[in-house]
Enzyme design. Sequence first.
Site, PDB file in Angstrom:
ATOM      1  N   GLU A 115      -3.563   5.541 -29.329  1.00 57.96           N
ATOM      2  CA  GLU A 115      -3.056   4.897 -30.535  1.00 57.96           C
ATOM      3  C   GLU A 115      -2.060   5.808 -31.243  1.00 57.96           C
ATOM      4  O   GLU A 115      -2.204   7.023 -31.258  1.00 57.96           O
ATOM      5  CB  GLU A 115      -4.219   4.527 -31.461  1.00 57.96           C
ATOM      6  CG  GLU A 115      -4.954   3.328 -30.902  1.00 57.96           C
ATOM      7  CD  GLU A 115      -6.192   2.934 -31.691  1.00 57.96           C
ATOM      8  OE1 GLU A 115      -6.518   1.748 -31.684  1.00 57.96           O
ATOM      9  OE2 GLU A 115      -6.828   3.794 -32.295  1.00 57.96           O
ATOM     10  N   CYS A 128       2.067   9.462 -36.736  1.00 54.93           N
ATOM     11  CA  CYS A 128       0.837  10.178 -36.396  1.00 54.93           C
ATOM     12  C   CYS A 128       0.600   9.977 -34.907  1.00 54.93           C
ATOM     13  O   CYS A 128       0.393   8.847 -34.446  1.00 54.93           O
ATOM     14  CB  CYS A 128      -0.303   9.581 -37.220  1.00 54.93           C
ATOM     15  SG  CYS A 128      -1.897  10.314 -36.872  1.00 54.93           S
ATOM     16  N   CYS A 135     -11.657  12.908 -27.217  1.00 59.63           N
ATOM     17  CA  CYS A 135     -11.713  14.292 -27.701  1.00 59.63           C
ATOM     18  C   CYS A 135     -12.984  14.915 -27.153  1.00 59.63           C
ATOM     19  O   CYS A 135     -14.017  14.261 -27.113  1.00 59.63           O
ATOM     20  CB  CYS A 135     -11.729  14.311 -29.234  1.00 59.63           C
ATOM     21  SG  CYS A 135     -11.545  15.960 -29.947  1.00 59.63           S
ATOM     22  N   CYS A 139     -17.005  15.909 -33.806  1.00 59.16           N
ATOM     23  CA  CYS A 139     -17.166  15.938 -35.259  1.00 59.16           C
ATOM     24  C   CYS A 139     -17.906  14.666 -35.667  1.00 59.16           C
ATOM     25  O   CYS A 139     -17.531  13.566 -35.259  1.00 59.16           O
ATOM     26  CB  CYS A 139     -15.805  16.043 -35.933  1.00 59.16           C
ATOM     27  SG  CYS A 139     -14.898  17.496 -35.363  1.00 59.16           S
ATOM     28  N   CYS A 142     -16.127  11.519 -37.267  1.00 62.01           N
ATOM     29  CA  CYS A 142     -14.869  11.073 -36.675  1.00 62.01           C
ATOM     30  C   CYS A 142     -15.110  10.056 -35.562  1.00 62.01           C
ATOM     31  O   CYS A 142     -15.915  10.298 -34.661  1.00 62.01           O
ATOM     32  CB  CYS A 142     -14.106  12.279 -36.131  1.00 62.01           C
ATOM     33  SG  CYS A 142     -12.628  11.840 -35.203  1.00 62.01           S
ATOM     34  N   CYS A 370      -6.791   7.464 -40.861  1.00 60.31           N
ATOM     35  CA  CYS A 370      -7.185   8.739 -40.287  1.00 60.31           C
ATOM     36  C   CYS A 370      -8.616   8.703 -39.769  1.00 60.31           C
ATOM     37  O   CYS A 370      -9.528   8.304 -40.485  1.00 60.31           O
ATOM     38  CB  CYS A 370      -7.121   9.769 -41.405  1.00 60.31           C
ATOM     39  SG  CYS A 370      -6.342  11.248 -40.901  1.00 60.31           S
TER      40      CYS A 370
HETATM   41  N1  SAH Z   1      -8.449  16.976 -33.784  1.00 63.89           N
HETATM   42  C1  SAH Z   1      -7.591  17.366 -34.842  1.00 63.89           C
HETATM   43  C2  SAH Z   1      -6.556  16.327 -35.200  1.00 63.89           C
HETATM   44  C3  SAH Z   1      -6.987  14.880 -35.240  1.00 63.89           C
HETATM   45  S1  SAH Z   1      -8.025  14.350 -36.554  1.00 63.89           S
HETATM   46  C4  SAH Z   1      -8.382  17.761 -36.051  1.00 63.89           C
HETATM   47  O1  SAH Z   1      -9.586  17.530 -36.065  1.00 63.89           O
HETATM   48  O2  SAH Z   1      -7.815  18.337 -36.960  1.00 63.89           O
HETATM   49  C5  SAH Z   1      -6.945  14.220 -37.964  1.00 63.89           C
HETATM   50  C6  SAH Z   1      -7.680  14.384 -39.303  1.00 63.89           C
HETATM   51  O3  SAH Z   1      -8.465  13.224 -39.605  1.00 63.89           O
HETATM   52  C7  SAH Z   1      -8.649  15.558 -39.292  1.00 63.89           C
HETATM   53  O4  SAH Z   1      -8.585  16.294 -40.477  1.00 63.89           O
HETATM   54  C8  SAH Z   1      -9.960  14.836 -39.177  1.00 63.89           C
HETATM   55  O5  SAH Z   1     -10.988  15.672 -39.583  1.00 63.89           O
HETATM   56  C9  SAH Z   1      -9.752  13.639 -40.049  1.00 63.89           C
HETATM   57  N2  SAH Z   1     -10.709  12.571 -39.851  1.00 63.89           N
HETATM   58  C10 SAH Z   1     -11.403  12.277 -38.742  1.00 63.89           C
HETATM   59  N3  SAH Z   1     -12.200  11.217 -38.949  1.00 63.89           N
HETATM   60  C11 SAH Z   1     -12.018  10.819 -40.219  1.00 63.89           C
HETATM   61  C12 SAH Z   1     -12.547   9.760 -41.011  1.00 63.89           C
HETATM   62  N4  SAH Z   1     -13.397   8.883 -40.494  1.00 63.89           N
HETATM   63  N5  SAH Z   1     -12.110   9.642 -42.275  1.00 63.89           N
HETATM   64  C13 SAH Z   1     -11.209  10.501 -42.775  1.00 63.89           C
HETATM   65  N6  SAH Z   1     -10.669  11.520 -42.076  1.00 63.89           N
HETATM   66  C14 SAH Z   1     -11.063  11.673 -40.811  1.00 63.89           C
HETATM   67 FE1  SF4 Z   2     -11.766  15.624 -32.247  1.00 68.84          FE
HETATM   68 FE2  SF4 Z   2     -12.093  13.986 -34.325  1.00 68.84          FE
HETATM   69 FE3  SF4 Z   2     -13.072  16.457 -34.438  1.00 68.84          FE
HETATM   70 FE4  SF4 Z   2     -10.417  16.087 -34.547  1.00 68.84          FE
HETATM   71  S1  SF4 Z   2     -11.914  15.402 -36.053  1.00 68.84           S
HETATM   72  S2  SF4 Z   2     -11.525  17.611 -33.299  1.00 68.84           S
HETATM   73  S3  SF4 Z   2     -10.215  14.300 -33.154  1.00 68.84           S
HETATM   74  S4  SF4 Z   2     -13.722  14.846 -32.987  1.00 68.84           S
END
Ligand code: SAH
Ligand code: SF4
Length: 395
Positions: A115, A128, A135, A139, A142, A370
């Site tokens: 995406e 973006c 991944c 996290c 996420c 995000c």
């Molecule tokens: N993997 C990288 C980049 C992709 S995530 C990273 O973790 O930084 C991009 C941003 O979106 C990160 O700061 C992540 O923590 C945040 N993010 C992920 N899931 C989210 C959610 N459900 N709501 C808000 N931000 C989120």
């Molecule tokens: Fe991976 Fe989501 Fe964690 Fe970013 S925030 S490192 S995309 S699991």
Amino acid sequence: MSPKAPITQDVMTIPRKLPEGKINLVGLTRDQLREVLIEYGTPEKQAKMRTGQIWQWIYQWGVRDFAEMTNLAKAYRAQLDENFVIEIPEVVTRQVSEDGTRKYLCRIAGGHEVEVVYIPEEDRGTLCISSQVGCTLTCSFCHTGTQKLVRNLTAAEIVGQVMMARDDLEEWPVPGAPKDETRLLSNIVLMGMGEPLYNFENVRDAMKIAMDPEGISLSRRRITLSTSGVVPEIARTAEEIGCLLAISFHATTDETRDVLVPINKRWNIEELLQALASYPKASNSERITFEYVMLDGVNDSDEDAHRLIDHIKRHNIPAKINLIPFNEWPGAPYKRSSNNRIRAFANIIYQAGYASPIRKTRGEDIMAACGQLKSATERARKSRKQIEAEAGLQR
Ligand code: SAH
Ligand code: SF4
């Protein structure tokens, strides 16, 4: 498309099957392009010039067909066409949110999908982009983290997302037309699916292409790489890419960060802060963005705000703190903090002398916000066993 346009979704199927054996020129560095041209018959003496010409056609003018490269001899164009293609990911669906945000689902080799989100703002347009399908990290807040890693994207697939968006925005310049300085696609954030620093070389090569002045020519200050904290690759990011850095910080104690951002178990808060403090480009004009997702009752207390400031001050890191209201997804184990809580948290940070913008949530109606990105074909949640096995692999 006006920002008020209704939600639309059109399905495009553009079959672009690669004829067997042809080499894709997209994503090659200038050196690699030169080498491959020589290998396929370009005389060595001409190779540098041909590289420059083809580069400009691909990245400055957005040309995909060798026949259009009119400053090359006809016979040479035919020779190129026999051996090479100019190939970018294929758009499968495109959705436009009521706020103008566009979400694309792109298909890449192997039938996988990634995406890409375009966010128009008054003074800029941010794309973006994704660096991996899925991944390996998990996290817990996420959506992408619940999807198994399928594979790293190639440099072609990464810069190809930018080219795809320029196609859709109809932003390739027309030869001879006056130069329009307002660019619809002016910024790139590596904040889509995947951990960019676990796909370092491909991300680097793709961003170098996006920055090249004889092509897409985005300034390094308009590219932001977001990482969850792959500490050993942080210094390398400054040296080899030179873009701005964002850190998914999200918690102020190791106890909480271990749960939210499990890579913290490998490199903890203190190690991360040390790496950030020595990020060579960190100056006040190029501050590091601390991303902080606001989770109700988990990381959003006043004490958290004070601890966050203390961490940043203690290490003297030029920083701004980007507060992200949690974007909920089906089955998510957290709730978004209340607006009042977010504002109170932001205020503590602001009082301490740091910028603390609250990120506007965009494209929620099309699940483009995000952390909500996840390809439609990969909805299955990972089992705990899989998560643990993969976490073991990363260490
Ligand atoms: N993997 C990288 C980049 C992709 S995530 C990273 O973790 O930084 C991009 C941003 O979106 C990160 O700061 C992540 O923590 C945040 N993010 C992920 N899931 C989210 C959610 N459900 N709501 C808000 N931000 C989120
Ligand atoms: Fe991976 Fe989501 Fe964690 Fe970013 S925030 S490192 S995309 S699991």
